[in-house]
Motif scaffolding. Structure first.
Motif, short mmCIF file in Angstrom:
data_model
loop_
_atom_site.label_atom_id
_atom_site.label_comp_id
_atom_site.label_asym_id
_atom_site.label_seq_id
_atom_site.Cartn_x
_atom_site.Cartn_y
_atom_site.Cartn_z
N LEU A 33 59.31 13.93 -57.84
CA LEU A 33 58.57 12.61 -57.19
C LEU A 33 59.30 11.32 -57.56
N ASP B 220 60.46 4.07 -55.41
CA ASP B 220 59.99 2.61 -55.15
C ASP B 220 58.40 2.56 -55.11
N LYS B 221 57.90 3.82 -55.40
CA LYS B 221 56.51 3.74 -55.41
C LYS B 221 55.65 4.29 -56.69
N SER C 4 51.15 5.96 -59.19
CA SER C 4 51.37 5.59 -58.00
C SER C 4 50.11 4.94 -57.45
N LEU D 41 51.35 10.42 -53.24
CA LEU D 41 52.61 10.75 -52.88
C LEU D 41 52.77 12.30 -52.30
N SER D 42 53.82 12.31 -51.50
CA SER D 42 54.04 13.72 -50.70
C SER D 42 54.98 14.51 -51.49
N HIS D 43 54.75 15.86 -51.68
CA HIS D 43 55.81 16.74 -51.98
C HIS D 43 55.19 18.10 -51.75
N GLU E 112 62.20 11.04 -55.13
CA GLU E 112 61.72 10.80 -53.69
C GLU E 112 60.99 9.59 -53.46
N HIS E 113 60.39 9.25 -54.39
CA HIS E 113 59.49 8.01 -54.42
C HIS E 113 59.74 6.90 -55.53
#
Length: 163
Positions: A8, A14-15, A154, A158-160, A11-12
């Protein structure tokens, strides 16, 4: 797979906000995530009890006990209530007790430490307020993710593949 947070964060980046690594793992579930329900309380777990008595599917209870570890804000009976009501996890900025029993329950639990001493029940605490600890401010409705690598927050889901 016990390593969700590294993916996570990659992949994310910035979030997510990464919480300071001050928590120990106590729950039987090592990976958990959900929308934050917050409570701020000081050596009184009355509001924790109230919240864990409500439906918790898709939710993580975030308890700001001010970092105090003289009294436990969560024990086996409240953790079991959380399991029965579908809570995904509990994060305690303070202490828990009954760590052995909680370790066998199907819920994620992270806390600073353990203490064998229960709290007083005075009905005090603030529910659904922003809480700040471990280098992050968590607002009601934020998303909290935990695994053996720590905790991240977050403002949006988030996507995963595991989620």
């Amino acid at each position: 797979m016990l390593d969700l947070l590294p993916d996570l964060c990659d992949e994310h980046a910035d979030k997510v906000m990464v919480m300071n690594p001050v928590f120990q793992d106590f729950g039987g579930e090592k990976i958990f995530w959900g929308q934050a329900v917050t409570v701020r309380c000081f050596e009184d777990n009355s509001k924790v009890r109230e919240l864990l008595g409500t439906p918790g599917t898709g939710k993580v209870l975030v308890v700001d006990g001010g970092g105090m570890v003289r009294r436990a804000l969560l024990g086996d009976m409240l953790a079991e209530q959380g399991v029965e009501n579908g809570w995904e996890g509990i994060v305690v900025n303070g202490a828990i007790r009954d760590a052995g029993a909680i370790g066998g329950m199907g819920i994620g639990v992270k806390a600073l430490a353990t203490s064998p001493v229960k709290t007083e029940k005075r009905g005090l605490g603030d529910v659904e307020v922003p809480v700040s600890f471990a280098g992050c401010t968590i607002y009601p409705g934020d998303y909290v993710y935990g695994d053996l690598n720590g905790l991240i927050v977050s403002r949006e889901p988030l996507s995963h593949p595991l989620l």
